[in-house]
Design a protein around this motif. Structure first.
Motif, PDB file in Angstrom:
ATOM      1  N   VAL A 125      75.001  88.817  24.513  1.00  0.00           N
ATOM      2  CA  VAL A 125      74.045  89.843  24.081  1.00  0.00           C
ATOM      3  C   VAL A 125      74.789  91.080  23.585  1.00  0.00           C
ATOM      4  CG1 VAL A 125      72.196  91.388  24.819  1.00  0.00           C
ATOM      5  CG2 VAL A 125      72.254  89.006  25.621  1.00  0.00           C
ATOM      6  N   ASN A 126      75.794  91.499  24.360  1.00  0.00           N
ATOM      7  CA  ASN A 126      76.542  92.704  24.015  1.00  0.00           C
ATOM      8  C   ASN A 126      77.858  92.409  23.295  1.00  0.00           C
ATOM      9  OD1 ASN A 126      74.775  94.735  25.271  1.00  0.00           O
ATOM     10  ND2 ASN A 126      75.322  93.678  27.184  1.00  0.00           N
ATOM     11  N   ASN A 127      78.086  91.132  22.963  1.00  0.00           N
ATOM     12  CA  ASN A 127      79.305  90.749  22.236  1.00  0.00           C
ATOM     13  C   ASN A 127      80.556  91.277  22.925  1.00  0.00           C
ATOM     14  OD1 ASN A 127      77.807  89.421  20.265  1.00  0.00           O
ATOM     15  ND2 ASN A 127      77.644  91.248  18.996  1.00  0.00           N
ATOM     16  N   THR A 128      80.682  90.971  24.207  1.00  0.00           N
ATOM     17  CA  THR A 128      81.818  91.447  24.984  1.00  0.00           C
ATOM     18  C   THR A 128      82.392  90.308  25.810  1.00  0.00           C
ATOM     19  OG1 THR A 128      80.839  93.659  25.134  1.00  0.00           O
ATOM     20  CG2 THR A 128      82.598  93.139  26.682  1.00  0.00           C
ATOM     21  N   VAL A 129      83.708  90.262  25.865  1.00  0.00           N
ATOM     22  CA  VAL A 129      84.410  89.306  26.708  1.00  0.00           C
ATOM     23  C   VAL A 129      85.082  90.083  27.835  1.00  0.00           C
ATOM     24  CG1 VAL A 129      86.137  87.485  26.801  1.00  0.00           C
ATOM     25  CG2 VAL A 129      84.885  87.904  24.690  1.00  0.00           C
ATOM     26  N   TRP A 130      84.919  89.594  29.048  1.00  0.00           N
ATOM     27  CA  TRP A 130      85.464  90.280  30.216  1.00  0.00           C
ATOM     28  C   TRP A 130      86.549  89.427  30.869  1.00  0.00           C
ATOM     29  CZ3 TRP A 130      83.754  95.143  31.438  1.00  0.00           C
ATOM     30  CH2 TRP A 130      82.573  95.552  30.826  1.00  0.00           C
ATOM     31  N   LEU A 131      87.511  90.107  31.466  1.00  0.00           N
ATOM     32  CA  LEU A 131      88.504  89.424  32.287  1.00  0.00           C
ATOM     33  C   LEU A 131      88.613  90.186  33.601  1.00  0.00           C
ATOM     34  CD1 LEU A 131      90.601  87.093  32.398  1.00  0.00           C
ATOM     35  CD2 LEU A 131      92.321  88.804  31.775  1.00  0.00           C
ATOM     36  N   GLN A 132      88.108  89.572  34.662  1.00  0.00           N
ATOM     37  CA  GLN A 132      88.218  90.163  35.989  1.00  0.00           C
ATOM     38  C   GLN A 132      89.476  89.627  36.639  1.00  0.00           C
ATOM     39  OE1 GLN A 132      86.348  92.527  37.570  1.00  0.00           O
ATOM     40  NE2 GLN A 132      87.870  92.417  39.210  1.00  0.00           N
ATOM     41  N   ARG A 165      81.551  79.255  23.564  1.00  0.00           N
ATOM     42  CA  ARG A 165      80.191  79.818  23.456  1.00  0.00           C
ATOM     43  C   ARG A 165      79.275  79.205  24.507  1.00  0.00           C
ATOM     44  NH1 ARG A 165      78.233  80.361  17.260  1.00  0.00           N
ATOM     45  NH2 ARG A 165      76.559  81.486  18.285  1.00  0.00           N
ATOM     46  N   GLY A 166      79.561  77.958  24.864  1.00  0.00           N
ATOM     47  CA  GLY A 166      78.740  77.287  25.855  1.00  0.00           C
ATOM     48  C   GLY A 166      79.125  77.608  27.287  1.00  0.00           C
ATOM     49  N   GLY A 167      80.192  78.426  27.464  1.00  0.00           N
ATOM     50  CA  GLY A 167      80.572  78.845  28.803  1.00  0.00           C
ATOM     51  C   GLY A 167      81.644  77.997  29.474  1.00  0.00           C
ATOM     52  N   GLU A 168      82.237  77.073  28.736  1.00  0.00           N
ATOM     53  CA  GLU A 168      83.309  76.259  29.312  1.00  0.00           C
ATOM     54  C   GLU A 168      84.576  77.093  29.406  1.00  0.00           C
ATOM     55  OE1 GLU A 168      83.794  72.485  27.454  1.00  0.00           O
ATOM     56  OE2 GLU A 168      85.782  72.157  28.293  1.00  0.00           O
ATOM     57  N   ARG A 169      85.171  77.151  30.596  1.00  0.00           N
ATOM     58  CA  ARG A 169      86.330  78.000  30.862  1.00  0.00           C
ATOM     59  C   ARG A 169      87.609  77.191  31.047  1.00  0.00           C
ATOM     60  NH1 ARG A 169      81.842  80.194  33.241  1.00  0.00           N
ATOM     61  NH2 ARG A 169      81.569  82.468  33.083  1.00  0.00           N
ATOM     62  N   ASN A 170      88.705  77.817  30.677  1.00  0.00           N
ATOM     63  CA  ASN A 170      90.020  77.221  30.877  1.00  0.00           C
ATOM     64  C   ASN A 170      90.976  78.346  31.287  1.00  0.00           C
ATOM     65  OD1 ASN A 170      92.085  75.190  30.722  1.00  0.00           O
ATOM     66  ND2 ASN A 170      92.773  76.179  28.850  1.00  0.00           N
ATOM     67  N   TYR A 171      91.821  78.083  32.297  1.00  0.00           N
ATOM     68  CA  TYR A 171      92.712  79.110  32.813  1.00  0.00           C
ATOM     69  C   TYR A 171      94.159  78.649  32.800  1.00  0.00           C
ATOM     70  CZ  TYR A 171      88.504  81.391  34.615  1.00  0.00           C
ATOM     71  OH  TYR A 171      87.279  81.996  34.725  1.00  0.00           O
ATOM     72  N   GLY A 172      95.062  79.620  32.597  1.00  0.00           N
ATOM     73  CA  GLY A 172      96.466  79.331  32.786  1.00  0.00           C
ATOM     74  C   GLY A 172      96.755  79.088  34.258  1.00  0.00           C
ATOM     75  N   MET A 173      97.759  78.243  34.533  1.00  0.00           N
ATOM     76  CA  MET A 173      98.032  77.862  35.913  1.00  0.00           C
ATOM     77  C   MET A 173      98.372  79.065  36.784  1.00  0.00           C
ATOM     78  SD  MET A 173      97.489  74.742  36.483  1.00  0.00           S
ATOM     79  CE  MET A 173      98.332  74.616  38.062  1.00  0.00           C
ATOM     80  N   LEU A 218      89.274  93.932  32.481  1.00  0.00           N
ATOM     81  CA  LEU A 218      89.490  94.182  31.061  1.00  0.00           C
ATOM     82  C   LEU A 218      88.246  93.787  30.281  1.00  0.00           C
ATOM     83  CD1 LEU A 218      93.076  92.682  30.555  1.00  0.00           C
ATOM     84  CD2 LEU A 218      92.436  94.985  31.290  1.00  0.00           C
ATOM     85  N   SER A 219      87.968  94.528  29.228  1.00  0.00           N
ATOM     86  CA  SER A 219      86.860  94.166  28.352  1.00  0.00           C
ATOM     87  C   SER A 219      87.339  94.095  26.913  1.00  0.00           C
ATOM     88  CB  SER A 219      85.710  95.167  28.480  1.00  0.00           C
ATOM     89  OG  SER A 219      86.107  96.438  28.004  1.00  0.00           O
ATOM     90  N   CYS A 220      86.673  93.283  26.139  1.00  0.00           N
ATOM     91  CA  CYS A 220      86.991  93.110  24.721  1.00  0.00           C
ATOM     92  C   CYS A 220      85.689  93.173  23.948  1.00  0.00           C
ATOM     93  CB  CYS A 220      87.690  91.777  24.504  1.00  0.00           C
ATOM     94  SG  CYS A 220      87.947  91.345  22.770  1.00  0.00           S
ATOM     95  N   ARG A 271      92.456  83.433  40.625  1.00  0.00           N
ATOM     96  CA  ARG A 271      92.546  84.893  40.785  1.00  0.00           C
ATOM     97  C   ARG A 271      91.801  85.632  39.668  1.00  0.00           C
ATOM     98  NH1 ARG A 271      97.390  87.296  40.266  1.00  0.00           N
ATOM     99  NH2 ARG A 271      98.240  85.658  38.903  1.00  0.00           N
ATOM    100  N   PHE A 272      91.801  85.070  38.467  1.00  0.00           N
ATOM    101  CA  PHE A 272      91.180  85.719  37.319  1.00  0.00           C
ATOM    102  C   PHE A 272      89.902  84.979  36.939  1.00  0.00           C
ATOM    103  CE2 PHE A 272      95.264  87.615  35.203  1.00  0.00           C
ATOM    104  CZ  PHE A 272      95.604  88.196  36.411  1.00  0.00           C
ATOM    105  N   THR A 273      88.936  85.724  36.384  1.00  0.00           N
ATOM    106  CA  THR A 273      87.692  85.133  35.918  1.00  0.00           C
ATOM    107  C   THR A 273      87.357  85.681  34.535  1.00  0.00           C
ATOM    108  OG1 THR A 273      86.849  84.945  38.185  1.00  0.00           O
ATOM    109  CG2 THR A 273      85.250  84.763  36.383  1.00  0.00           C
ATOM    110  N   ILE A 274      87.118  84.777  33.587  1.00  0.00           N
ATOM    111  CA  ILE A 274      86.713  85.184  32.247  1.00  0.00           C
ATOM    112  C   ILE A 274      85.210  84.982  32.110  1.00  0.00           C
ATOM    113  CG2 ILE A 274      87.148  82.904  31.226  1.00  0.00           C
ATOM    114  CD1 ILE A 274      88.072  84.383  28.679  1.00  0.00           C
ATOM    115  N   SER A 275      84.557  85.924  31.422  1.00  0.00           N
ATOM    116  CA  SER A 275      83.126  85.783  31.191  1.00  0.00           C
ATOM    117  C   SER A 275      82.784  86.294  29.798  1.00  0.00           C
ATOM    118  CB  SER A 275      82.309  86.526  32.256  1.00  0.00           C
ATOM    119  OG  SER A 275      82.647  87.903  32.276  1.00  0.00           O
ATOM    120  N   LEU A 276      81.659  85.805  29.278  1.00  0.00           N
ATOM    121  CA  LEU A 276      81.252  86.124  27.912  1.00  0.00           C
ATOM    122  C   LEU A 276      79.825  86.650  27.935  1.00  0.00           C
ATOM    123  CD1 LEU A 276      81.739  85.981  24.825  1.00  0.00           C
ATOM    124  CD2 LEU A 276      81.002  83.585  24.933  1.00  0.00           C
ATOM    125  N   ASP A 277      79.641  87.848  27.423  1.00  0.00           N
ATOM    126  CA  ASP A 277      78.319  88.456  27.304  1.00  0.00           C
ATOM    127  C   ASP A 277      77.893  88.346  25.851  1.00  0.00           C
ATOM    128  OD1 ASP A 277      76.089  90.076  27.100  1.00  0.00           O
ATOM    129  OD2 ASP A 277      76.913  91.697  28.288  1.00  0.00           O
TER     130      ASP A 277
END
Length: 121
Positions: free
Chosen positions: A74-81, A53-61, A20-22, A66-72
């Motif tokens: 430069v392109n102002n996009t949030v991804w959910l793999q 913004r600093g890249g600190e991640r938190n996930y639901g249990m 997913l992308s946002c 299984r899922f990975t969130i990332s923040l771009d």
């Protein structure tokens, strides 16, 4: 005016993957936390993952490992793999931006319109 537009939802078989992308339009001048939440029929909206913004991640249990969130930034996009999808992952997935203000000004949330993810054989 900041707007969030999700894309990438769809139908996938159990065990499959989806990304997913946002896209974030408009400038966020304040500090913020980006995240993904989901809501299944008849259930409350729940946390999937957040990232600062600093890249600190938190996930639901239920999605950790299984899922990975990332923040771009430069392109102002949030991804959910999403890997190893299960039928219980079926829900509408919402992108969220929590805008952080200097206290006592409270933070506020911006939501996308949501994208449907269905995991079924």
């Amino acid at each position: 005016q900041v707007q969030l537009v999700e894309s990438g939802g769809g139908l996938v078989q159990p065990g499959g993957s989806l990304s997913l992308s946002c896209a974030v339009s408009g400038m966020i001048l304040s500090n913020y936390v980006m995240g993904w939440y989901r809501q299944a029929p008849g259930k409350q909206r729940e946390l999937v993952a957040t990232i600062t913004r600093g890249g600190e991640r938190n996930y639901g249990m239920s999605v950790k490992g299984r899922f990975t969130i990332s923040l771009d930034n430069v392109n102002n996009t949030v991804w959910l793999q999403m890997n190893g999808l299960k039928p219980e992952d079926t829900a509408v997935y919402y992108c969220n931006a929590r805008i952080l203000k200097i206290p006592p000004i409270p933070p506020y949330d911006i939501w996308g319109q949501g994208t449907q993810v269905t995991v079924s054989s």
